[in-house]
Design a protein around this motif. Sequence first.
Motif, PDB file in Angstrom:
ATOM      1  N   UNK A 113     -79.382  66.803  51.171  1.00  0.00           N
ATOM      2  CA  UNK A 113     -79.579  68.338  52.290  1.00  0.00           C
ATOM      3  C   UNK A 113     -79.392  69.194  51.445  1.00  0.00           C
ATOM      4  N   UNK A 114     -78.637  68.806  49.976  1.00  0.00           N
ATOM      5  CA  UNK A 114     -78.735  70.428  49.208  1.00  0.00           C
ATOM      6  C   UNK A 114     -80.448  70.151  48.606  1.00  0.00           C
ATOM      7  N   UNK A 115     -80.413  69.050  48.432  1.00  0.00           N
ATOM      8  CA  UNK A 115     -81.539  69.522  47.311  1.00  0.00           C
ATOM      9  C   UNK A 115     -82.772  69.822  48.727  1.00  0.00           C
ATOM     10  N   UNK A 116     -83.342  69.125  50.336  1.00  0.00           N
ATOM     11  CA  UNK A 116     -83.862  69.183  50.799  1.00  0.00           C
ATOM     12  C   UNK A 116     -84.491  70.730  50.900  1.00  0.00           C
ATOM     13  N   UNK A 117     -83.495  70.805  51.011  1.00  0.00           N
ATOM     14  CA  UNK A 117     -82.971  72.343  51.755  1.00  0.00           C
ATOM     15  C   UNK A 117     -82.990  73.870  50.289  1.00  0.00           C
ATOM     16  N   UNK A 118     -82.939  73.694  49.148  1.00  0.00           N
ATOM     17  CA  UNK A 118     -82.846  74.293  48.596  1.00  0.00           C
ATOM     18  C   UNK A 118     -83.398  75.064  48.544  1.00  0.00           C
ATOM     19  N   UNK A 119     -84.918  75.440  49.070  1.00  0.00           N
ATOM     20  CA  UNK A 119     -86.152  76.706  48.639  1.00  0.00           C
ATOM     21  C   UNK A 119     -85.741  76.922  50.209  1.00  0.00           C
ATOM     22  N   UNK A 120     -85.023  76.780  51.576  1.00  0.00           N
ATOM     23  CA  UNK A 120     -84.398  77.364  52.639  1.00  0.00           C
ATOM     24  C   UNK A 120     -83.276  78.586  52.596  1.00  0.00           C
ATOM     25  N   UNK A 121     -82.113  77.659  51.735  1.00  0.00           N
ATOM     26  CA  UNK A 121     -81.010  77.677  51.439  1.00  0.00           C
ATOM     27  C   UNK A 121     -81.152  79.212  50.097  1.00  0.00           C
ATOM     28  N   UNK A 122     -81.230  79.461  49.039  1.00  0.00           N
ATOM     29  CA  UNK A 122     -82.445  80.120  48.335  1.00  0.00           C
ATOM     30  C   UNK A 122     -83.148  81.328  48.782  1.00  0.00           C
ATOM     31  N   UNK A 123     -83.560  81.112  49.897  1.00  0.00           N
ATOM     32  CA  UNK A 123     -84.284  82.046  50.783  1.00  0.00           C
ATOM     33  C   UNK A 123     -82.964  83.017  51.131  1.00  0.00           C
ATOM     34  N   UNK A 124     -82.421  82.575  51.763  1.00  0.00           N
ATOM     35  CA  UNK A 124     -81.137  82.820  52.564  1.00  0.00           C
ATOM     36  C   UNK A 124     -80.281  83.992  51.525  1.00  0.00           C
ATOM     37  N   UNK A 125     -80.390  83.080  50.373  1.00  0.00           N
ATOM     38  CA  UNK A 125     -79.111  84.271  49.780  1.00  0.00           C
ATOM     39  C   UNK A 125     -79.621  85.278  48.664  1.00  0.00           C
ATOM     40  N   UNK A 126     -81.669  85.379  49.178  1.00  0.00           N
ATOM     41  CA  UNK A 126     -82.214  86.465  48.840  1.00  0.00           C
ATOM     42  C   UNK A 126     -83.503  86.079  47.127  1.00  0.00           C
ATOM     43  N   UNK A 127     -83.394  85.500  48.184  1.00  0.00           N
ATOM     44  CA  UNK A 127     -84.884  84.305  46.374  1.00  0.00           C
ATOM     45  C   UNK A 127     -86.214  84.923  47.489  1.00  0.00           C
ATOM     46  N   UNK A 128     -86.840  85.826  46.355  1.00  0.00           N
ATOM     47  CA  UNK A 128     -88.136  86.361  47.380  1.00  0.00           C
ATOM     48  C   UNK A 128     -89.656  85.505  46.793  1.00  0.00           C
TER      49      UNK A 128
END
Length: 512
Positions: A113-128
């Motif tokens: 789950x963490x690997x698959x959603x790393x891009x989404x979770x990173x974006x939610x935490x502020x990644x541009x």
Amino acid sequence: MATKQNNTKPPSLQVEPATPPPESSPLRKIIVVASIAAGINFGWALQLSLLTPYVQLLGTPHFWASFIWLCGPVSGLMVQPIVGFYSDRCTSRFGRRRPFIAAGALAVAVAVFLIGYSADLGHMMGDSLEKKTRPRSIGVFVFGFWILDVANNMLQGPCRALLADLAAGDSRKTRTANGFFSFFMAVGNVLGYAAGADGKLYKSFSFTKTKACNEYCANLKSCFFISIALLIFVTVIAVIYVKEKPLESQKGGNEGDDSVDEGAGSLPCFGQLLGAFRELKRPMWILLLVTCLNWVAWFPFLMFDTDWMAKEVYGGTVGEGKAYNKGVHAGSLGLMLNSVVLGVVSLGVEVLARVVGGVKRLWGIVNILLAACLAATVLVTKLAEQSRKFAPGSHDPLPPSAGVSAAALSLFAVLGIPLAITYSIPFALASIFSNKSGAGQGLSLAVLNLAIVIPQMFVSVVNGPWDALFGGGNLPAFVAGAVAAAASGILSMILLPSPPPDFKPSAIGGMH
């Protein structure tokens, strides 16, 4: 009263039962437990084929990508001895192995789950999304990747131990159990690489494509969803259908536990490993050296095989155009062919050994073949560069010619031959050499594991700087691997002792 041998030899990582071993279990139970290997290797195949390109898609430079692969060998070095030691001594009412197998499968689900959603979770935490590098996404990915490797080691060791428990000392069933485990490993590999080669799988899971997760990322999510569903399915069936007796019931109480558990708080498993090295004889030291060089050769290719296909053969650039993604999917197809050859050759190791005049000569020959294939990646790359074409007005290269593609895929397929030998002969030789010296099989395989994970750690650390020293790309590490493979092959044929005439390579199944 303890014998003199027990006072001088390091204790095995396995608990010696106080009563005679029970009768072996029916073959159907062995098959059910062995099928867990399909779920494990489905995810492992996805790691090998898709995760290196994905982490670069998140903005990690090629220089640093190899450091992420430290997760596997470090977790193998630390987790396998600990889990093996304490699963031998687990007194849960559910048995010794099943609690670790269930916990490992659950941890794999969390990691996926963490690997698959790393891009989404990173974006939610502020990644541009406008920036090439996404540090928060990379952090989530690396955290999930570490959990995944720890979970795989937590799952695989007790699964193999449970197969040995079910065989209950029956040599025929032990060989059969390892044969089925190897078979299901190949099944999992083929399924995983086939899923990775299908670039449109995400269309069946439309929710996976998001603003932060492009088609490649969504396809990775989809593959992992299938992987975790398969793993949970086979694990649930195994832990429900195959019962274990609690350790106290098997031993008739805790009599003698004090001597076994002495120093448990300070992780005695590592002390036992260190003690084992003082008892190693010359044949085992040579085996460790040959195995070490063998994995120095293998690990660069296992890390960057699909990346090589995407960059050097297809001419793609991470995050730009479609050539890179097409190359990754073509590399996954190559790995699927590799697994098919691996499965077929694994069934004929004993026949091949008789044809060439012994297992040590066979191992030497296939290591020379490994060296030739790794060196041939340079030739295939040069042919791909010379024949590369572009569509009018496009900077995205067209797929390579049929001849270049066939050559690259042939390399993947041929490499299945030495990989089959790597997954069988070293482990069987370790068992033979340790038995002759009086050491336990669990201890000998733990020692051999060090000759596998330490080279992987070395390659993970030096691979990025080594490639950068020669201008980047994957070829420098592949060429260095070819040299190591050649040295491994020569040492195998010249220095490695021959096993007894009744030695059967298939007695120990494949392992990663």
